[in-house]
Write a protein that holds these residues in place. Structure first.
Motif: not given
Length: 307
Positions: A230-245
């Motif tokens: 779950e942590l690996i998945y969240q980190r990948m989602e985190w990168n997308h969120w950083i790019s958009s935010f």
């Protein structure tokens, strides 16, 4: 504890089948004691029987368990340098003393001998371990890190010498002749005549339980695997969120790599939602494991001691 004792503690764990000397070495420990390791020290917090966590009649304790005496006599870098005989200088005596000089190869070299080692053990640990998890983590206490002593060992007497340098020597004398070198160190008649660069010397003459085995509270493997995924998945989602935010002026990486957990300790329990860990789910998250050399190493974190 200073690094000087590390060689002895490692050897003790391996030679005695998993027993660990207490820290400090003159502190007695008993089956049922529970503790934490803090700053390289054992911090005793209570006893599962004295604190009412386990009803004493529910536990099966066995005493006087004989241990292999050969496993409780060992040394590292200790050799015989000299053997001789000296006459007592007292005019009314004609006693001849048997002298031996023991030499140590390097700093941290040691000699250890114990007589008649015996153990005391909680025999029905398997019947108690689940209720201990629930009570120690949920209903009575809220521990996340804890050790529980399941077995202790004591000898009728034991002696330990640890060298403070490669020039260390220990001279001993006895009125008894024909004592073999391997027996001289702990012979009841042997007395210390001279010590050179011996950093630690102790001869315990009472049967005192200062050696122990323990179980350690740990996270269930299945929960750890799920958490890592779950942590690996969240980190990948985190990168997308950083790019958009955030504005591209702050940071721009079109394909940021996910940061995967490495060897740094990760506490799964810190990431649980409020109420997710409770008396009904505690057994899904916790288990007991045996102490290992990693736990021995925790006694030697560097807090101002010289290596």
């Amino acid at each position: 504890m200073c690094q000087l004792f590390l060689n002895f503690y490692r050897s003790f764990y391996l030679r005695t089948g998993g027993f660990i000397p207490c820290n400090p070495l003159n502190r007695a420990v008993y089956p049922g004691d529970f503790f934490q390791l803090r700053n390289g020290e054992i911090t005793l917090l209570g006893n599962i029987f004295r604190n009412g966590i386990i009803i004493p009649k529910d536990a099966t304790l066995k005493y006087g368990i004989q241990l292999d005496p050969a496993a409780w006599r060992f040394n590292s870098g200790m050799t015989k340098r000299y053997t001789g005989y000296d006459s007592n200088n007292l005019p009314e005596s004609e006693i001849v003393y048997n002298n031996q000089v023991l030499k140590f190869a390097e700093k941290g070299s040691f000699g250890f001998k114990a007589h008649q080692p015996e153990a005391a053990r909680i025999m029905n640990w398997s019947e108690l371990q689940q209720q201990l998890i629930i009570k120690l983590t949920q209903t009575i206490y809220s521990f996340r890190e804890l050790y529980v002593v399941t077995e202790t060992a004591a000898a009728s007497d034991w002696v330990l010498a640890i060298a403070g340098s490669k020039k260390a020597e220990l001279e001993m004398s006895s009125e008894v002749e024909d004592i073999a070198f391997e027996d001289f160190f702990e012979h009841v008649s042997a007395k210390v005549v001279r010590m050179k660069d011996i950093d630690f010397f102790h001869h315990e003459k009472h049967r005192k339980p200062v050696f122990f085995k323990a179980k350690k509270l740990a996270v269930q493997d299945e929960r750890m695997e799920v958490f890592i995924s779950e942590l690996i998945y969240q980190r990948m989602e985190w990168n997308h969120w950083i790019s958009s935010f955030y504005s591209p002026d702050l940071y721009h990486d079109p394909l940021p790599a996910p940061h995967l957990p490495g060897h740094a300790p990760i506490n799964v329990l810190d990431m649980l939602q409020c109420g997710e860990l409770n008396p009904n789910t505690a057994l899904q998250y916790f288990k007991w494991t045996d102490t290992t050399l990693d736990d021995v190493e925790q006694l030697f974190v560097n807090y101002g001691c010289e290596p």
